[in-house]
Design a protein around this motif. Structure first.
Motif, PDB file in Angstrom:
ATOM      1  N   LEU A 162       0.823  -1.208   0.000  1.00  0.00           N
ATOM      2  CA  LEU A 162       0.000   0.000   0.000  1.00  0.00           C
ATOM      3  C   LEU A 162       0.856   1.256   0.000  1.00  0.00           C
ATOM      4  O   LEU A 162       0.543   2.253  -0.652  1.00  0.00           O
ATOM      5  CB  LEU A 162      -0.928  -0.004   1.223  1.00  0.00           C
ATOM      6  N   GLU A 163       1.976   1.195   0.731  1.00  0.00           N
ATOM      7  CA  GLU A 163       2.858   2.360   0.872  1.00  0.00           C
ATOM      8  C   GLU A 163       3.402   2.807  -0.477  1.00  0.00           C
ATOM      9  O   GLU A 163       3.571   4.014  -0.719  1.00  0.00           O
ATOM     10  CB  GLU A 163       4.007   2.027   1.826  1.00  0.00           C
ATOM     11  N   SER A 164       3.667   1.863  -1.362  1.00  0.00           N
ATOM     12  CA  SER A 164       4.199   2.223  -2.669  1.00  0.00           C
ATOM     13  C   SER A 164       3.189   2.972  -3.521  1.00  0.00           C
ATOM     14  O   SER A 164       3.544   3.604  -4.515  1.00  0.00           O
ATOM     15  CB  SER A 164       4.658   0.959  -3.408  1.00  0.00           C
ATOM     16  N   ILE A 165       1.915   2.928  -3.116  1.00  0.00           N
ATOM     17  CA  ILE A 165       0.856   3.571  -3.903  1.00  0.00           C
ATOM     18  C   ILE A 165       0.387   4.876  -3.258  1.00  0.00           C
ATOM     19  O   ILE A 165       0.200   5.882  -3.940  1.00  0.00           O
ATOM     20  CB  ILE A 165      -0.356   2.625  -4.056  1.00  0.00           C
ATOM     21  N   VAL A 166       0.228   4.867  -1.921  1.00  0.00           N
ATOM     22  CA  VAL A 166      -0.393   6.022  -1.262  1.00  0.00           C
ATOM     23  C   VAL A 166       0.490   6.660  -0.193  1.00  0.00           C
ATOM     24  O   VAL A 166       0.080   7.636   0.436  1.00  0.00           O
ATOM     25  CB  VAL A 166      -1.746   5.614  -0.617  1.00  0.00           C
ATOM     26  N   GLY A 167       1.679   6.109   0.052  1.00  0.00           N
ATOM     27  CA  GLY A 167       2.545   6.671   1.075  1.00  0.00           C
ATOM     28  C   GLY A 167       2.380   5.952   2.410  1.00  0.00           C
ATOM     29  O   GLY A 167       1.399   5.239   2.648  1.00  0.00           O
TER      30      GLY A 167
END
Length: 217
Positions: A193-198
């Motif tokens: 998820l972090e790679s998409i939304v931080g």
């Protein structure tokens, strides 16, 4: 014609037939199915399911009355999800003028909390049309699956994802473009998820989807 035969909970009806819970016998949905040439096998022992279809899918029908009456439908949905059926589990939900205000909450519970496939219908007539298409194989592609796969593009789903803390329209669109299903989104690891939304939004999303699910909230 109606057929009466002993069946098991996981029984698959023959082509052209639907196994229906006895409680549906005198409903308009059954009458529409018969009018469409579908043969009905009535059965008392389907467990929580309302219908079994020849393509090895089962249906739980949530009516307008079920939704308006309170949260008891949630307990039924949890039992349906936990029944351990080998069938594809589908949930038909009546989205009507009276139930519309509750639909987002129902959709969140079915899709996000339970990971089931939800199909909104306007009533028993539309539901019978969908079931008839499956039974007669009128489309080479299962219309349930088609609607299921396209549900990520549904404005209601987009609006629902935006209700997750830390997610606005831009992040919601990014998430729905990256993940091919609601189930994948619900089960994504924080790093993915972090790679998409931080990082911050990723932690909020992961926490949101992994809160304990109960049938009584």
């Amino acid at each position: 014609m109606e057929s009466k035969a002993p069946v098991l909970i996981n029984a698959v009806p023959p082509y052209g037939h639907v196994i229906a819970s006895e409680k549906w016998r005198n409903t308009s949905l059954i009458q529409h199915l018969k009018g469409g040439g579908v043969k009905i096998i009535f059965e008392n022992e389907l467990g929580v399911s309302d219908f079994h279809l020849p393509n090895k899918s089962c249906i739980l029908y949530i009516s307008e009355c079920d939704i308006i009456a309170g949260n008891s439908y949630k307990r039924k949905l949890v039992r349906y999800r936990n029944a351990g059926s080998s069938f594809q589990e589908l949930v038909l939900v009546e989205n009507t003028r009276l139930s519309e205000q509750y639909f987002s909450a129902v959709q969140k519970f079915v899709l996000f909390d339970l990971g089931l496939t939800l199909l909104p219908v306007s009533g028993q007539t539309e539901a019978s049309q969908l079931i008839t298409q499956i039974v007669h194989g009128e489309s080479r592609e299962n219309p349930f699956k088609r609607r299921s796969s396209s549900r990520l593009l549904d404005p209601l789903v987009l609006a629902l994802v935006q209700q997750v803390p830390g997610v606005g329209r831009v992040k919601a669109l990014a998430l729905l473009q990256h993940f091919s299903s609601i189930h994948q989104l619900c089960n994504a690891a924080p790093a993915e998820l972090e790679s998409i939304v931080g990082q911050a939004a990723a932690q909020q999303i992961h926490s949101f989807f992994h809160k304990p699910t109960t049938a009584d909230n």
